[in-house]
Motif scaffolding. Sequence first.
Motif, PDB file in Angstrom:
ATOM      1  N   ASP A  55     -75.680  50.291  20.689  1.00 25.61           N
ATOM      2  CA  ASP A  55     -74.886  50.615  19.509  1.00 25.61           C
ATOM      3  C   ASP A  55     -73.881  49.533  19.120  1.00 25.61           C
ATOM      4  OD1 ASP A  55     -73.236  51.015  21.652  1.00 25.61           O
ATOM      5  OD2 ASP A  55     -72.739  53.102  21.187  1.00 25.61           O
ATOM      6  N   CYS A  56     -74.028  48.309  19.641  1.00 26.31           N
ATOM      7  CA  CYS A  56     -73.321  47.185  19.022  1.00 26.31           C
ATOM      8  C   CYS A  56     -74.020  46.903  17.700  1.00 26.31           C
ATOM      9  CB  CYS A  56     -73.370  45.950  19.917  1.00 26.31           C
ATOM     10  SG  CYS A  56     -72.335  46.061  21.403  1.00 26.31           S
ATOM     11  N   ARG A  57     -73.272  46.519  16.682  1.00 26.07           N
ATOM     12  CA  ARG A  57     -73.857  46.401  15.339  1.00 26.07           C
ATOM     13  C   ARG A  57     -73.723  45.014  14.745  1.00 26.07           C
ATOM     14  NH1 ARG A  57     -71.867  51.673  11.806  1.00 26.07           N
ATOM     15  NH2 ARG A  57     -72.888  53.280  13.102  1.00 26.07           N
ATOM     16  N   LEU A  58     -74.635  44.735  13.796  1.00 25.14           N
ATOM     17  CA  LEU A  58     -74.489  43.625  12.856  1.00 25.14           C
ATOM     18  C   LEU A  58     -74.471  44.207  11.451  1.00 25.14           C
ATOM     19  CD1 LEU A  58     -75.971  40.133  12.684  1.00 25.14           C
ATOM     20  CD2 LEU A  58     -76.471  41.663  10.778  1.00 25.14           C
ATOM     21  N   TYR A  59     -73.470  43.804  10.668  1.00 17.97           N
ATOM     22  CA  TYR A  59     -73.380  44.139   9.244  1.00 17.97           C
ATOM     23  C   TYR A  59     -73.635  42.871   8.429  1.00 17.97           C
ATOM     24  CZ  TYR A  59     -70.807  48.507  10.336  1.00 17.97           C
ATOM     25  OH  TYR A  59     -70.419  49.742  10.792  1.00 17.97           O
ATOM     26  N   HIS A  60     -74.334  43.031   7.314  1.00 17.80           N
ATOM     27  CA  HIS A  60     -74.519  41.939   6.360  1.00 17.80           C
ATOM     28  C   HIS A  60     -73.971  42.408   5.014  1.00 17.80           C
ATOM     29  CE1 HIS A  60     -77.562  39.160   4.035  1.00 17.80           C
ATOM     30  NE2 HIS A  60     -76.293  38.847   3.816  1.00 17.80           N
ATOM     31  N   PHE A  61     -72.813  41.858   4.641  1.00 14.17           N
ATOM     32  CA  PHE A  61     -72.166  42.199   3.378  1.00 14.17           C
ATOM     33  C   PHE A  61     -72.467  41.103   2.357  1.00 14.17           C
ATOM     34  CE2 PHE A  61     -69.462  43.889   6.794  1.00 14.17           C
ATOM     35  CZ  PHE A  61     -69.385  45.226   6.429  1.00 14.17           C
TER      36      PHE A  61
END
Length: 272
Positions: free
Chosen positions: A134-140
């Motif tokens: 549940d570590c995440r990467l976000y791409h905004f």
Amino acid sequence: MADKQLKEQGLVYDDRTRKGKRDVNEDVKFVRPWPDKSALLAVVVDGMGGHQGGKIAAEIVLDTFKELLKQPLPETPESRYQLLLDSFHKANTAIIERVIEEFKLGNSKLKDMGATLVAAIITATDCLHLYAGDCRLYHFSQEIPLYMTDDHSVINLLIKSGEITAQDAKNHRMRGVVTSCLGGGQNARLSIAPKWDEDGSPAFRKLHPNDVLLLCSDGLHGAVSDFELQSFTENYNISPANISEKCVDAALKNGSEDNVTAIAIIAKNNSL
């Protein structure tokens, strides 16, 4: 903390971690350029299995990924994907071997140690990423809809099935229980995502000018809404240091029970 730059690739980045309400910070993070400045390697790891075991497992994972910078960066997205995938499996094996070694010495306290993580290889024009847990990467981006990785967690499965709402998840007893991790004991399972697909895998993402990537542990995204995270990238996208600082401060202000770690990266210059 001042922004760090990889001028050859037009990338600006910052990283930070803070201890939440835990006694020990079991999160570790790493962001460094390849020696030839061809790309950045960014990794966020969240250790599991008690204070001692979680920290050891996280360091084992980090040491494994640091080895990637000793070899040339592969040229194709598929070969970079395989490079990251191999490192996930190597780190998993290294944790298991350490547990076996400790058990032979009569130490069973580390038997359930493990880690979740997200890792990415980033240039000014693209990002290749993988994760487990549940570590995440976000791409905004202003050019495309928000992208985020899909947690390997019991809570996520319950939300998808309609058994609970996102609001229910905040105080649910299964919060923090993952369905994929490295190490983690005999009953643990390792599932690495996204899968590679030659027709267009979500593991490989094109970057546009001023796009923001955020890699973080669940101590951050569990305490700060996606909407709030996006607002930080829109209001502070000149500086990744501002983004990471605002994200971490917001998580602590909101009472995060876990350690909080963030890496913010902005693609400043881009040939797309």
